[in-house]
Each structure stands twice: as C-alpha cells, then as structure tokens.
Design an enzyme around this catalytic site. Sequence first.
Site, PDB file in Angstrom:
ATOM      1  N   GLU A 117       0.834  -1.211   0.000  1.00 64.28           N
ATOM      2  CA  GLU A 117       0.000   0.000   0.000  1.00 64.28           C
ATOM      3  C   GLU A 117       0.866   1.258   0.000  1.00 64.28           C
ATOM      4  OE1 GLU A 117      -3.769   1.794   2.585  1.00 64.28           O
ATOM      5  OE2 GLU A 117      -2.322   0.458   3.546  1.00 64.28           O
ATOM      6  N   LYS A 193      -9.434   2.471  -2.643  1.00 60.69           N
ATOM      7  CA  LYS A 193      -9.678   1.854  -1.342  1.00 60.69           C
ATOM      8  C   LYS A 193     -11.118   2.087  -0.907  1.00 60.69           C
ATOM      9  CE  LYS A 193      -7.420   1.709   3.237  1.00 60.69           C
ATOM     10  NZ  LYS A 193      -6.199   2.160   3.972  1.00 60.69           N
ATOM     11  N   CYS A 230      -5.867  -2.884   1.853  1.00 57.96           N
ATOM     12  CA  CYS A 230      -5.658  -2.809   3.288  1.00 57.96           C
ATOM     13  C   CYS A 230      -6.904  -3.087   4.126  1.00 57.96           C
ATOM     14  CB  CYS A 230      -5.029  -1.469   3.661  1.00 57.96           C
ATOM     15  SG  CYS A 230      -4.255  -1.494   5.319  1.00 57.96           S
TER      16      CYS A 230
END
Length: 378
Positions: A117, A193, A230
């Site tokens: 990330e 994300k 994530c």
Amino acid sequence: MSEFESLEKSLESHLPEAELREVKRILFGKETQKLDLPAGAVDAASEHSFELKGCRFEAAQEQLRPPRRVRVGLIQHQIVLPTDAPILDQITAMHSRIGEMVEVAAMCGVNIVCFQETWTMPFAFCTREKEPWTEFAESADEGSTTRFCQELAKKYNMVVVSPILERDELHGTLWNTAVVISNSGNVLGKSRKNHIPRIGDFNESTYYMEGDSGHSVFQTQFGKIAVNICYGRHHPLNWFMYSMNGAEVIFNPSATVGALSEPMWPIEARNAAIANHCYTCAINRVGTRLFQTDLLTLAAHHDFGHFYGSSYVAAPDGSRTPGLSRTRDGLLVVEMDLNLNRQISDRWSFKMTGRYAEYAEELTKAVRPDFNPKIVKE
C-alpha cells in the site's frame, strides 16, 4: 518484538520434524511445494539484501482443461531514506529499490507483481498532519510512478499492481489507489480503497476519500485479478463482491502494525480464499517509521510501531504459503494453477449453496432507518 523473524522460523527451530509436519498441516493446510528459482535470481536477491522465497500450489490434472499456471510476485519493503529527506529523493530511492526487486521477479518468471500500500512513501497518514505527506500524491494515469511502472511492465512482460496516493487535480480529491498496468504497458484501470479505518488515532479519513471504483475486476493475459486495499480485508463482503465479479486472484496490499492487527493477519486473507473459491495475496510493509519533522499538532505520532511484513498467498483449498520475514525486505514468488478455483468450488459449492437472494432481501431491509431485527422472544 520486531526482532522475532517469523512464526515459521520459530516452529522449525523448536519442533521435532514429525511434530512440525503435523503442526504445519493444522496451521497452514496442505503443504505448498518449494518452487525452484534460478541461481542468478537467488544471487541477485542476496546482493541487494532482500529475502527471496518461492512456493507452488498444485491442482488436479483435468481431462478437458489444460493447466492455467500463473506466477505472482509479492514485494514487501522498508522505506529507503529517512522520512525527513526531500520528497523527490524519497520517491526516486523507492523507484530504484523496487526496480531491483522487480528485475529479480522477472528472472523468476513472475507474470503479475503487486507492491504494498502506497509504496512510494512512508505510511504517514496518521501522524496528525497533512504536510508534507500529501505532496507524495500524484496522478494515477500519468504520474511519474505510473510511468515508471509502465516501463517495468513493458520491459518484463509483467502485469504491475502499483498502490499509490492518488491526486485528482480536476476536483482536488485524494484517493488511496491501486493502479493496474497491463503487461502491454497500458494503464488497464485503477481500484480505489473502499474502506477507510477510523480506529482511534488510525483515522485516515482526513487524508483521502472512500473509493468510488466499486469492485472492479481486471482481465489480464494471466487471469482476472482484483485489488482489495488494506482495511478492506476486515470486511468479508468486500472480498465477496470482487469474487462475484469474477476475480480469480485478489491482492490485498496493506500497511499495518503488530499491536493493531497481527493476530488477525494470518486468518483474514486465508478465510477469504476459502469462502470465495479464489487465491488471495496479502502484502504488508516491513520496518518501523520514525517521523522527525517539526510536528505542529498536539500529541502527533513519531512512531507507529513495527510493520510486520509476513506477506503470504492463500489458496481456495485452505492451504497457504509460509510468510515472508517480519523484519526484512522480501519477494515472494508463487506459482498457482487457476484451475484449482473451480475444482474447489465444485467440491465445496459455497457459492452454489449461498442464499444470495435471501441475503439481498434482508440486507435491503437492514439498511433502512426503520429496520426491526428479526428476534424471536418468549
């Protein structure tokens, strides 16, 4: 405990061989085979001071379909320069480091490589200040990092998944984004994300917005892939929707520290592989970040703790590779036969037996403000 290198090393150091086999069977499922890697790649990894590990998942030989073998590469690494070095110098140093590691991945025959990330920068999103960290943001379509990755993709005939901090200049919006670059060198698309953590001081919502790209799946020459960035790994429905859109391999580039999430790390991606009949690839940072800038806000963070690496790949049959080190840069090369996805689906039929219409109906009711839980009382 950042000195503790890995669970696997500890088990191997202290358990008798027969007992070790049984413990590994219970902890990691069917044993993955070691993948023989070229001597030149092993030497290059040693020269550049990073761990190189190779594993192989096998599928049954079918009568009507030939094997669909793909090699993926997972890269975890520390930052190269101190966090107070000039920003352009930090980015350039990271490009150089990743270039070394991708060259070794190419020597190992990797078809798809994924980085961690926001790999070009320190994970500084919860220091409680936005400058200078937002200066790392760049265009996902034509920024210097995307151009760098396009060159890597063309040079090595490799799909590159490059998670960056994205800046949308038109609207002034920042996103946590994975850019997917085809082995042709073209930008295939991007995945933003979906879920933003708000856990005490780990509140990233002040830095970038929740994604608006849905659950995109990218058709590459080497299979259909998705990127669950994530915090999205904590949400089972997030994995599920990528799978429903046809993902055969789901990458989870992350940045997470030991005190926050390490007991959950070995479970979530592996469970997602089992539940969704697909491969999952969990990639985490490694190292400790020290922020030495003149922080202006109260109680700002100079040290988040140890990013514990431990990157691994899980298969739909519940097996998983050993993890990379908790303390070192590393490249994990994994060969997988995508035919295993359907084979396991045919055996367990989790998707076929899922009551999706019923779930959809009940979820539609559950998100309404007048929702009444279905509780039976005496």
